[in-house]
Write an enzyme that holds these catalytic residues in place. Structure first.
Site, PDB file in Angstrom:
ATOM      1  CB  SER A  64      -0.932   0.009   1.213  1.00  0.00           C
ATOM      2  OG  SER A  64      -1.797  -1.101   1.181  1.00  0.00           O
ATOM      3  CG  HIS A  94      -1.993   3.960   3.336  1.00  0.00           C
ATOM      4  ND1 HIS A  94      -3.372   3.803   3.331  1.00  0.00           N
ATOM      5  CD2 HIS A  94      -1.480   2.710   3.213  1.00  0.00           C
ATOM      6  CE1 HIS A  94      -3.670   2.521   3.203  1.00  0.00           C
ATOM      7  NE2 HIS A  94      -2.544   1.843   3.141  1.00  0.00           N
TER       8      HIS A  94
END
Length: 285
Positions: free
Chosen positions: A190, A236
């Site tokens: 991610s 992230h």
């Protein structure tokens, strides 16, 4: 119109808000020829016989100065294949492989004593980027990679795109290591995917594309990041910041100093990542 910096090189009396993806010269709407990534000027489309003289070392180049290839998604396919191969290996070997490759700062594993990045296992910062914990996890990340990767690879070139992906993944791992509790595990691509998303926004701004779709997608993903459980928001955000910064340095580097600026950008990102790792390791020492 007196400001030549914003004028078409073929029509000095016309404003130009777009640069040719090959030669980087400004072109007006009448001179814009749609290409796979961005727009090209008529002379670049026509090839070397088009009449314009290009620098000897330029040739057909991407907007970031990379080379064009017959398969603009090769690196993306390889990265995707590695992720799938590691997923299959985890299914075959079991969770023991996950515990040896996932990211955590410091944690006692059975009788093996303390393990983690703080114990010198720095490889976990990278190996964790290729691990996934569920079919939905790897499915969503690989779908995002396949959607974002090929256009960026075509625009950046293979080497620059690979550097962007790896630095984004390491940036997400480094921020997770720095901020998250040392015994909390983190894994997944991610961080690298968010880096590609940030790079897409930077590239679209550089090519003067409509920013609204990518900004809406970015905001939506950030909402999910901070509202869903079991998501390492640090990965992230770290990947997004590093990916955006690296992409900005790559696509805005001056042509005469392009390689030097790009190398400096990647080096600065790597130095920032190393600094976060060293600071956290000192804190846990």
């Amino acid at each position: 119109m007196n400001d030549q910096a914003v004028c078409c090189y073929r029509h000095p009396d016309r404003e130009a808000g777009v640069c040719c993806a090959r030669c980087d010269r400004r072109i007006c709407p009448d001179c814009m020829v749609s290409a796979s990534v961005g727009f090209q000027c008529p002379e670049c489309v026509a090839g070397p016989s088009g009449g314009a003289r290009r620098p000897a070392d330029s040739g057909p180049r991407t907007v970031a100065g990379g080379s064009h290839h017959a398969d603009p998604a090769l690196v993306t396919k390889i990265i995707l294949g590695i992720n799938v191969a590691v997923w299959i290996a985890v299914l075959a070997v079991g969770d023991d492989l996950v515990t040896r490759l996932e990211l955590f700062g410091r944690f006692p594993l059975s009788d093996d004593g303390l393990q983690g990045v703080a114990e010198g296992q720095w490889y976990r910062l990278l190996t964790s980027v290729f691990l996934h914990q569920s079919p939905a996890h790897i499915g969503f990340n690989m779908l995002s990679l396949w959607w974002l990767g090929p256009p960026l690879e075509a625009a950046f070139g293979r080497a620059r795109y690979l550097a962007l992906y790896l630095l984004s993944g390491l940036g997400g791992s480094a921020l997770t290591y720095l901020v998250a509790p040392p015994d909390s595990a983190s894994l997944g691509a991610s961080g690298a995917i968010f880096g590609l998303l940030g790079a897409t926004a930077v590239l679209m701004r550089r090519l003067n594309y409509d920013m609204r779709p990518v900004l809406a997608l970015l905001v939506l993903n950030l909402i999910f990041t901070f509202t869903w459980s079991n998501i390492a928001w640090q990965a992230h955000i770290g990947g997004l910041v590093v990916g955006s910064a690296v992409a900005y340095g790559m696509v805005h580097a001056p042509r005469g100093k392009r390689l030097a600026v790009q190398l400096f950008t990647c080096g600065a990102a790597l130095a920032a990542i190393a600094a976060m790792v060293l600071v956290r390791t000192f804190q846990l020492g």
